[in-house]
Design a protein around this motif. Structure first.
Motif, mmCIF file in Angstrom:
data_model
loop_
_atom_site.group_PDB
_atom_site.id
_atom_site.type_symbol
_atom_site.label_atom_id
_atom_site.label_comp_id
_atom_site.label_asym_id
_atom_site.label_seq_id
_atom_site.Cartn_x
_atom_site.Cartn_y
_atom_site.Cartn_z
ATOM 1 N N LEU A 30 0.822 -1.208 0.000
ATOM 2 C CA LEU A 30 0.000 0.000 0.000
ATOM 3 C C LEU A 30 0.855 1.257 0.000
ATOM 4 O O LEU A 30 0.340 2.360 0.153
ATOM 5 C CB LEU A 30 -0.916 0.006 1.228
ATOM 6 N N ILE A 31 2.158 1.088 -0.182
ATOM 7 C CA ILE A 31 3.085 2.226 -0.177
ATOM 8 C C ILE A 31 3.370 2.660 -1.607
ATOM 9 O O ILE A 31 3.815 1.862 -2.440
ATOM 10 C CB ILE A 31 4.404 1.872 0.533
ATOM 11 N N GLN A 32 3.140 3.922 -1.883
ATOM 12 C CA GLN A 32 3.428 4.482 -3.210
ATOM 13 C C GLN A 32 4.836 5.048 -3.212
ATOM 14 O O GLN A 32 5.209 5.835 -2.334
ATOM 15 C CB GLN A 32 2.431 5.580 -3.558
ATOM 16 N N MET A 33 5.625 4.655 -4.187
ATOM 17 C CA MET A 33 7.004 5.121 -4.313
ATOM 18 C C MET A 33 7.065 6.304 -5.276
ATOM 19 O O MET A 33 6.227 6.446 -6.164
ATOM 20 C CB MET A 33 7.905 3.991 -4.802
ATOM 21 N N GLY A 34 8.088 7.142 -5.090
ATOM 22 C CA GLY A 34 8.266 8.294 -5.969
ATOM 23 C C GLY A 34 9.695 8.777 -5.951
ATOM 24 O O GLY A 34 10.489 8.413 -5.070
ATOM 25 N N LEU A 35 10.032 9.593 -6.939
ATOM 26 C CA LEU A 35 11.389 10.117 -7.035
ATOM 27 C C LEU A 35 11.629 11.241 -6.040
ATOM 28 O O LEU A 35 10.771 12.090 -5.830
ATOM 29 C CB LEU A 35 11.657 10.638 -8.450
ATOM 30 N N GLU A 36 12.801 11.226 -5.430
ATOM 31 C CA GLU A 36 13.202 12.310 -4.538
ATOM 32 C C GLU A 36 14.684 12.575 -4.751
ATOM 33 O O GLU A 36 15.485 11.645 -4.895
ATOM 34 C CB GLU A 36 12.938 11.930 -3.082
ATOM 35 N N ARG A 37 15.030 13.851 -4.734
ATOM 36 C CA ARG A 37 16.429 14.210 -4.985
ATOM 37 C C ARG A 37 17.278 13.983 -3.739
ATOM 38 O O ARG A 37 16.961 14.459 -2.658
ATOM 39 C CB ARG A 37 16.531 15.671 -5.419
ATOM 40 N N VAL A 38 18.345 13.233 -3.907
ATOM 41 C CA VAL A 38 19.313 12.993 -2.842
ATOM 42 C C VAL A 38 20.675 13.389 -3.384
ATOM 43 O O VAL A 38 21.259 12.691 -4.200
ATOM 44 C CB VAL A 38 19.314 11.518 -2.390
ATOM 45 N N GLY A 39 21.164 14.554 -2.956
ATOM 46 C CA GLY A 39 22.394 15.096 -3.524
ATOM 47 C C GLY A 39 22.169 15.514 -4.959
ATOM 48 O O GLY A 39 21.247 16.277 -5.250
ATOM 49 N N ARG A 40 22.940 14.956 -5.868
ATOM 50 C CA ARG A 40 22.784 15.279 -7.283
ATOM 51 C C ARG A 40 21.966 14.243 -8.042
ATOM 52 O O ARG A 40 21.772 14.381 -9.243
ATOM 53 C CB ARG A 40 24.167 15.413 -7.940
ATOM 54 N N GLN A 41 21.510 13.226 -7.345
ATOM 55 C CA GLN A 41 20.790 12.159 -8.012
ATOM 56 C C GLN A 41 19.363 12.052 -7.474
ATOM 57 O O GLN A 41 19.039 12.570 -6.413
ATOM 58 C CB GLN A 41 21.517 10.824 -7.816
ATOM 59 N N TYR A 42 18.532 11.360 -8.236
ATOM 60 C CA TYR A 42 17.164 11.085 -7.821
ATOM 61 C C TYR A 42 17.037 9.600 -7.522
ATOM 62 O O TYR A 42 17.580 8.757 -8.244
ATOM 63 C CB TYR A 42 16.170 11.481 -8.914
#
Length: 504
Positions: A30-42
């Motif tokens: 039931l967990i939706q994943m998504g992009l998040e910026r960590v440093g210079r990468q997603y």
């Protein structure tokens, strides 16, 4: 472990450590994943969970439609028989105060609306109407409220409050205090205090979904010991006497709306949306939990009446137009911002828009017919609205963005807006032409934009048209164009492709 089953949800309490581990495992799908910026990468990170829990995890909540799956899952961990207490909390219409909704103006239902109204009134607590845009979802919600005679609550995004308040005031007679609008914690607390004091006389209550979100969040963060709200969310409907809840455009802020069900216990709820199919398969699974497909009502299928045309155009220097957003993907806002910074290209772009307005609308327009144009940015909406007003002073051109009056959009001959502001829940009478300049890939946003174009009430012989722009030099535009052709295949009366000679 204990399961308390309410009208819309399951509350899990008396949880040991092993039970907590079992429940956390049940939450994983039931967990939706998504992009998040960590440093210079997603990187992919958890974004939303379609379940609820106290901060200290002493209580979990799941949708009532997951009961069988939850029981089976817990059984694998040994929670069954004497190790699992199940208590069902039933409710009925008689548990809520009866009110008389006095009609001021309401036409009789059309023939095709009668079985939909009957569907809402039939046995079953959770009802979902996926009737196509323009076929009367708002009318059905008000009609069923009148027929059931229960205190009714309408919940939706704040941007739709004005429209709904106008519709309710036009349809029903209200004395002071019988129609309430609640926006913010202060108003919600006042509503609760009136209910507790026995002075609440509202027949209909309009509440913004963000107000309900903050209410639920406070409950979870304080582990059910709020110092702010006098009534906990799971008791809200019973203690305020609200027996019928209506949520409009439920696909918008769907996670928020889903979480409301995890605290709802009432006699009947109705959710409305013309687009309960997403390009995201995870979201489709969540839609199916809340509203199983076989239990939805679509009014008997889709009626095709819109002619769709893709207008292709070229750019001399596509390489100098920036169109990447913050996550590295395509952003039409970035595309517009970059285009506006290129003086000559932007001037030609505006000329192209003006040419389409002239050829497709002005030259063919009959008095009373309207046009709607979509851009991504408020800045471009403002600029184009001002230019079109100067070019066509005999017509009324109105920008409709956050803060603008809905009535101005309805009165305008040409409306200029964003998908966010006018892409859903907007009904413009005799809208002959819709032009979408934005290149977006969301199936729901595209279908909602298409749905703004209704059958022309006063011009039955005219076919309304939906036009959208495609820059053939942009790979994303072309990919989204192909997807639109697939999205619209079952929605459009016809699909065509046209090329325009303007070069940016």
């Amino acid at each position: 472990m204990r399961l308390d089953i309410s009208s819309h949800n399951i509350k899990v309490s008396q949880i040991c450590q092993r039970g907590k581990e079992a429940l956390l495992q049940f939450c994983k799908p039931l967990i939706q994943m998504g992009l998040e910026r960590v440093g210079r990468q997603y990187t992919m990170v958890p974004k939303r969970t379609f379940a609820a829990a106290m901060k200290d995890r002493s209580e979990f909540r799941f949708h009532v439609n997951q009961l069988d799956d939850l029981k089976q899952h817990l059984g694998h961990f040994g929670f069954k028989g004497d190790n699992l207490t199940i208590v069902e909390h039933k409710t009925s219409a008689s548990a809520f105060p009866q009110v008389e909704h006095i009609i001021k103006e309401m036409f009789e239902p059309r023939e095709q609306q009668v079985p939909i109204i009957e569907y809402v009134q039939e046995d079953g607590t959770i009802k979902m109407i996926t009737l196509q845009t323009g076929k009367g979802k708002t009318y059905i919600a008000m009609r069923t409220a009148w027929l059931m005679g229960l205190r009714t609550c309408f919940i939706f995004k704040g941007m739709y409050v004005e429209r709904w308040m106008q519709d309710l005031e036009k349809t029903f007679e209200f004395e002071d205090g019988e129609l309430l609008m609640v926006r913010g914690s202060g108003g919600l607390i006042k509503l609760m205090q009136m209910a507790i004091s026995g002075v609440l006389k509202a027949k209909m209550i309009v509440i913004t979904n963000k107000t309900m979100y903050n209410y639920i969040k406070d409950y979870e963060q304080t582990n059910g010991k709020s110092k702010l709200y006098p009534i906990p969310p799971h008791e809200f409907y019973e203690r305020t006497g609200i027996g019928y809840r209506v949520m409009d455009e439920v696909h918008l802020d769907f996670h928020l709306n889903y979480r409301q069900d995890l605290y709802t216990h009432t006699y009947k709820s109705l959710s409305l949306s013309a687009t309960m199919v997403s390009s995201d398969q995870f979201m489709n699974r969540m839609y199916d939990i809340a509203y199983p497909i076989h239990k939805r009502n679509d009014g008997g299928g889709y009626h095709k009446y819109i002619a769709v045309t893709a207008i292709l155009y070229r750019m001399t220097r596509p390489d100098i137009i920036r169109c990447k957003g913050g996550t590295g993907g395509y952003s039409h806002n970035a595309f517009e911002e970059s285009l506006m910074s290129k003086k000559l290209m932007f001037a030609n772009y505006l000329k192209m828009i003006e040419h389409i307005v002239m050829q497709k609308f002005i030259k063919r327009r009959e008095d009373g017919q309207k046009m709607l144009i979509f851009f991504a940015s408020v800045k471009l909406c403002t600029l184009v609205a001002e230019r079109l007003q100067k070019i066509h002073p005999s017509l009324k051109v109105a920008r409709y963005c956050q803060g603008d009056e809905y009535s101005d959009l309805l009165d305008a001959d040409i409306g200029v807006s964003t998908i966010l502001s006018a892409g859903t829940a907007v009904d413009i009478r005799n809208l002959r032409i819709t032009l979408m300049t934005t290149s977006i890939d969301s199936r729901q946003s595209n279908e909602q934009a298409l749905g703004r174009t209704r059958e022309l009430a006063d011009f039955p012989g005219i076919t309304p048209e939906f036009l959208y722009l495609v820059n053939t030099d942009n790979d994303r535009h072309m990919a989204y164009h192909a997807n639109k052709q697939a999205f619209f295949r079952l929605k459009a009366l016809s699909q065509a492709v046209a090329e325009i000679s303007f070069l940016m």
